[in-house]
Design a protein around this motif. Structure first.
Motif, PDB file in Angstrom:
ATOM      1  N   GLY A 113       0.780  -1.240   0.000  1.00  8.93           N
ATOM      2  CA  GLY A 113       0.000   0.000   0.000  1.00  8.93           C
ATOM      3  C   GLY A 113       0.808   1.284   0.000  1.00  8.93           C
ATOM      4  N   TYR A 114       2.129   1.182  -0.108  1.00 10.71           N
ATOM      5  CA  TYR A 114       2.949   2.401  -0.058  1.00 10.71           C
ATOM      6  C   TYR A 114       2.832   3.109  -1.405  1.00 10.71           C
ATOM      7  CZ  TYR A 114       6.646   5.053   2.261  1.00 10.71           C
ATOM      8  OH  TYR A 114       7.352   6.019   2.915  1.00 10.71           O
ATOM      9  N   PRO A 115       2.117   4.250  -1.459  1.00 18.82           N
ATOM     10  CA  PRO A 115       1.831   4.858  -2.766  1.00 18.82           C
ATOM     11  C   PRO A 115       3.057   5.531  -3.362  1.00 18.82           C
ATOM     12  CG  PRO A 115       1.019   6.266  -0.987  1.00 18.82           C
ATOM     13  CD  PRO A 115       1.594   5.046  -0.331  1.00 18.82           C
ATOM     14  N   ASP A 116       3.074   5.648  -4.697  1.00 21.02           N
ATOM     15  CA  ASP A 116       4.039   6.537  -5.324  1.00 21.02           C
ATOM     16  C   ASP A 116       3.795   7.943  -4.784  1.00 21.02           C
ATOM     17  OD1 ASP A 116       5.183   4.508  -6.750  1.00 21.02           O
ATOM     18  OD2 ASP A 116       4.109   4.919  -8.613  1.00 21.02           O
ATOM     19  N   PRO A 164       5.289   2.500  11.670  1.00 18.07           N
ATOM     20  CA  PRO A 164       4.338   3.452  11.072  1.00 18.07           C
ATOM     21  C   PRO A 164       4.891   4.055   9.778  1.00 18.07           C
ATOM     22  CG  PRO A 164       4.516   3.826  13.433  1.00 18.07           C
ATOM     23  CD  PRO A 164       5.565   2.811  13.084  1.00 18.07           C
ATOM     24  N   LEU A 165       6.211   4.171   9.663  1.00 13.47           N
ATOM     25  CA  LEU A 165       6.796   4.714   8.429  1.00 13.47           C
ATOM     26  C   LEU A 165       6.500   3.835   7.224  1.00 13.47           C
ATOM     27  CD1 LEU A 165      10.356   6.031   9.355  1.00 13.47           C
ATOM     28  CD2 LEU A 165       8.305   7.332   8.804  1.00 13.47           C
ATOM     29  N   GLY A 166       6.370   2.548   7.458  1.00 13.77           N
ATOM     30  CA  GLY A 166       6.109   1.623   6.361  1.00 13.77           C
ATOM     31  C   GLY A 166       4.681   1.130   6.340  1.00 13.77           C
ATOM     32  N   GLY A 167       3.819   1.807   7.099  1.00 13.62           N
ATOM     33  CA  GLY A 167       2.405   1.449   7.090  1.00 13.62           C
ATOM     34  C   GLY A 167       2.036   0.434   8.158  1.00 13.62           C
ATOM     35  N   GLY A 168       2.985   0.065   9.017  1.00 14.04           N
ATOM     36  CA  GLY A 168       2.698  -0.906  10.080  1.00 14.04           C
ATOM     37  C   GLY A 168       2.292  -0.216  11.375  1.00 14.04           C
ATOM     38  N   SER A 169       2.060  -1.008  12.407  1.00 18.59           N
ATOM     39  CA  SER A 169       1.598  -0.443  13.676  1.00 18.59           C
ATOM     40  C   SER A 169       2.765   0.010  14.554  1.00 18.59           C
ATOM     41  CB  SER A 169       0.816  -1.519  14.437  1.00 18.59           C
ATOM     42  OG  SER A 169       1.707  -2.582  14.769  1.00 18.59           O
ATOM     43  N   GLY A 170       3.952  -0.506  14.286  1.00 19.37           N
ATOM     44  CA  GLY A 170       5.096  -0.191  15.140  1.00 19.37           C
ATOM     45  C   GLY A 170       5.163  -1.099  16.351  1.00 19.37           C
ATOM     46  N   VAL A 171       4.179  -1.967  16.471  1.00 20.46           N
ATOM     47  CA  VAL A 171       4.150  -2.855  17.643  1.00 20.46           C
ATOM     48  C   VAL A 171       4.638  -4.246  17.240  1.00 20.46           C
ATOM     49  CG1 VAL A 171       2.690  -3.852  19.449  1.00 20.46           C
ATOM     50  CG2 VAL A 171       2.184  -1.566  18.537  1.00 20.46           C
ATOM     51  N   VAL A 172       5.756  -4.640  17.820  1.00 15.29           N
ATOM     52  CA  VAL A 172       6.244  -6.011  17.634  1.00 15.29           C
ATOM     53  C   VAL A 172       6.273  -6.617  19.026  1.00 15.29           C
ATOM     54  CG1 VAL A 172       8.226  -7.425  16.942  1.00 15.29           C
ATOM     55  CG2 VAL A 172       7.636  -5.400  15.608  1.00 15.29           C
ATOM     56  N   ASP A 173       5.815  -7.836  19.129  1.00 21.22           N
ATOM     57  CA  ASP A 173       5.775  -8.497  20.426  1.00 21.22           C
ATOM     58  C   ASP A 173       7.145  -8.381  21.122  1.00 21.22           C
ATOM     59  OD1 ASP A 173       4.288 -10.414  22.175  1.00 21.22           O
ATOM     60  OD2 ASP A 173       6.161 -11.526  21.808  1.00 21.22           O
TER      61      ASP A 173
END
Ligand code: FAD
Length: 539
Positions: A113-116, A164-173
């Motif tokens: 989903g990372y847009p141009d 969050p920079l790559g569209g993720g939540s930033g939360v890793v277990d």
């Protein structure tokens, strides 16, 4: 005198790609690094690689083509694109990627989903697909070489797509994070450089570090090697075929940046390895230059008391801070001057605006202004939500008091904030269209709906401010090349035996930052092209 087929100056992204391609084409290779540690800007980067029409897109059934990519670039051209080099990048990018993956030098996945960056242009991919992220790499695989990667002691145990920079939540277990730390697993540019290095070492290409190239050796018009110095000893190294300049940009050469860049730039986010030495070597060889006013611009934030190893000022790109709700950027008259959420490279145009009346840059310095709601939920530089606000962030109970601290007219700031708050309430920013592009949403707070992803009122004290500087991720001008990465002389003829790649050359995509990874895509591709061409240069 020692002899090799191809000498590569610079052991970063483009240099290692060149080394692998030259080696695979049958050349013996010397990979020369100026500093004690390898990787340069690539090592501290996000590592994202932008390649249109790439194999991962194909595998995911996402439509793309070279025609789409060319249409996209041409729709953004302001006269700095050269067909031959642009087409070389677009045509060869997918092959370069496949080659590097087959060599074990890359392992990448789609950044979903990372847009141009210019989603409204023909050929753009608003749904993403061209930006690729690195899978984790365990540093133990490199043995002692792991510690020779630039800034590797600042671990990045996540993949960009998890943040969050790559569209993720930033939360890793936390237990998974701990496992990665124990196993020395790294993502981002650290994974990229580590894999490239591992692939080089596996082929007997061991970087020679701490080498200063004093000059290029010539035989008539042909470049035939280098004269270098290592540990105080001079030496000459002969290149049967060619020398490839892959030394990165010139942003840490104050004279060059003052001479060439089109506007002020005083806070580079790159490390002080990009010193313009390749540019100087190419100029001495009579190279024609291109793109010199351009850079991979980025608004940055200087964190005090956090210099690079050698004491140089360090700066970090500002992305989420200017995109998340409850923040704006204002100039020294207290006015907003751009869509804060726009892409970082294009934003330079707003920072570089020049007022002929005052003969000055009204938008420098700029300030990020935010409120208590912002600091509770979002980061400021390395400071994460919930952590105490550091001293280098200015704060005051009222906007008026904050304005006074910043030397900004209090009425003007108050008026700006009131107006912005009304835009936030209506979900529309008629002044700068913040929130209308899907790009604006990507770094915003995607737990919110519509334009509220990026628009939110600044209303709850205390209020905060941080100075935003004009910086960059690297320069992208330098010697012009042809489509084989051969450096051209002032008359536009190839200089025999001299090639270039990466930020050291005039980028094949001009000054266009096409999407996330828009610098490393061309750098790796031209490294690949340069390596292959140089290996065949004397045959
Ligand atoms: C914070 C940050 C994040 C970034 N994230 C991304 C991203 O996600 N995607 C993207 O596309 N781009 C990103 N970039 C930009 C990207 O990292 C660079 O554009 C890219 O690394 C350039 O590659 P290069 O091979 O030209 O230079 P480098 O990777 O910097 O390599 C150059 C090498 O040459 C060495 N060197 C310098 N001078 C000499 C000399 N005279 N002789 C021999 N060796 C020399 C350097 O030490 C270095 O090892 C980012 C930049 C920054 C600052």
């Amino acid at each position: 005198m020692e002899n090799v087929d191809v000498i590569i100056l610079g052991c970063g992204a483009s240099g290692m790609a060149a080394a692998l391609a030259a080696h695979e084409t049958g050349a013996s290779v010397a990979l020369i690094e100026r500093f004690d540690r390898i990787g340069g800007t690539a090592a501290i980067s996000g590592g994202v690689i932008w390649v249109p029409n790439n194999p991962r897109q194909r595998a995911a059934g996402m439509a793309d083509s070279r025609e789409d990519a060319l249409a996209y670039f041409r729709a953004l051209d302001h006269g700095d694109l050269v067909d031959e080099t642009l087409e070389a990048f677009v045509n060869t990018g997918p092959e370069a990627l496949e080659f590097l993956e087959a060599q074990g030098a890359l392992s990448v996945s789609l950044l979903q989903g990372y847009p141009d960056y210019y989603v409204d242009r023909p050929g753009a991919k608003p749904e993403g697909g061209r930006a690729l992220d690195h899978d984790l790499f365990a540093l133990g695989e490199l043995g002692d070489w792991a510690s020779r990667i630039y800034a590797i002691e600042e671990p990045k145990p996540m993949m960009l797509r998890e943040t969050p920079l790559g569209g993720g939540s930033g939360v890793v277990d936390p237990s998974e994070l701990q496992r990665r730390m124990e196993n020395q697993e790294r993502g981002f540019g650290q994974a990229m450089v580590a894999r490239l290095l591992k692939a080089c070492l596996a082929r007997g290409i061991e970087p020679r570090t701490g080498v200063e190239t004093k000059r290029l050796l010539r035989d008539g018009a042909r470049i035939v090697g280098i004269e270098g110095e290592q540990a105080g000893k001079s030496f000459q190294l002969h290149a049967n075929n060619a020398v490839i300049i892959a030394t990165g940009g010139f942003e840490w050469d104050e004279d060059a940046r003052q001479t060439f860049l089109k506007g002020p730039m005083d806070a580079p986010a790159s490390p002080p390895t990009a010193r313009g030495e390749g540019l100087a070597l190419a100029m001495k060889a009579g190279a024609k230059l291109g793109n010199m006013t351009q850079a991979w611009w980025a608004p940055t934030l200087v964190i005090p008391d956090n210099p690079w190893e050698g004491g140089e000022q360090r700066a970090a790109p500002v992305l989420i801070e200017r995109t998340a709700p409850h923040s704006i950027m204002v100039n020294r008259t207290g006015k907003r001057f751009c869509n804060e959420a726009a892409n970082y490279s294009a934003l330079a145009g707003a920072f570089h605006a020049f007022d002929p009346q005052t003969y000055d840059y009204p938008n420098l310095p700029a300030w990020l202004i935010c409120d208590a709601q912002y600091v509770e939920r979002y980061p400021i530089g390395p400071r994460l939500p919930g952590q105490p606000v550091p001293e280098w962030v200015q704060s005051a109970q009222t906007l008026e008091a904050l304005a006074e601290m910043l030397g900004i007219d209090a009425d003007a700031l108050s008026e700006t904030v009131t107006r912005f708050n009304s835009h936030a309430a209506s979900g529309q920013d008629p002044d700068f269209s913040r929130g209308t592009s899907s790009y604006d949403h990507f770094y915003g707070d995607r737990s919110r709906e519509g334009a509220a992803v990026t628009l939110g009122p600044i209303e709850q004290g205390p209020f905060y401010a941080v100075e935003i500087r004009m910086g960059l991720l690297g320069t992208n001008g330098g010697p012009r090349t042809d489509g084989k990465a051969q450096i051209l002389n002032h008359d536009g003829e190839p200089i025999a035996g001299l090639y270039g790649a990466g930020n050291a050359i005039a980028c094949p995509t001009g000054g266009i930052y096409a999407g996330a990874g828009g610098t490393l895509g061309p750098a790796l591709t031209f490294g690949y092209i340069a390596g292959r061409s140089a290996a065949k240069a004397n045959t």
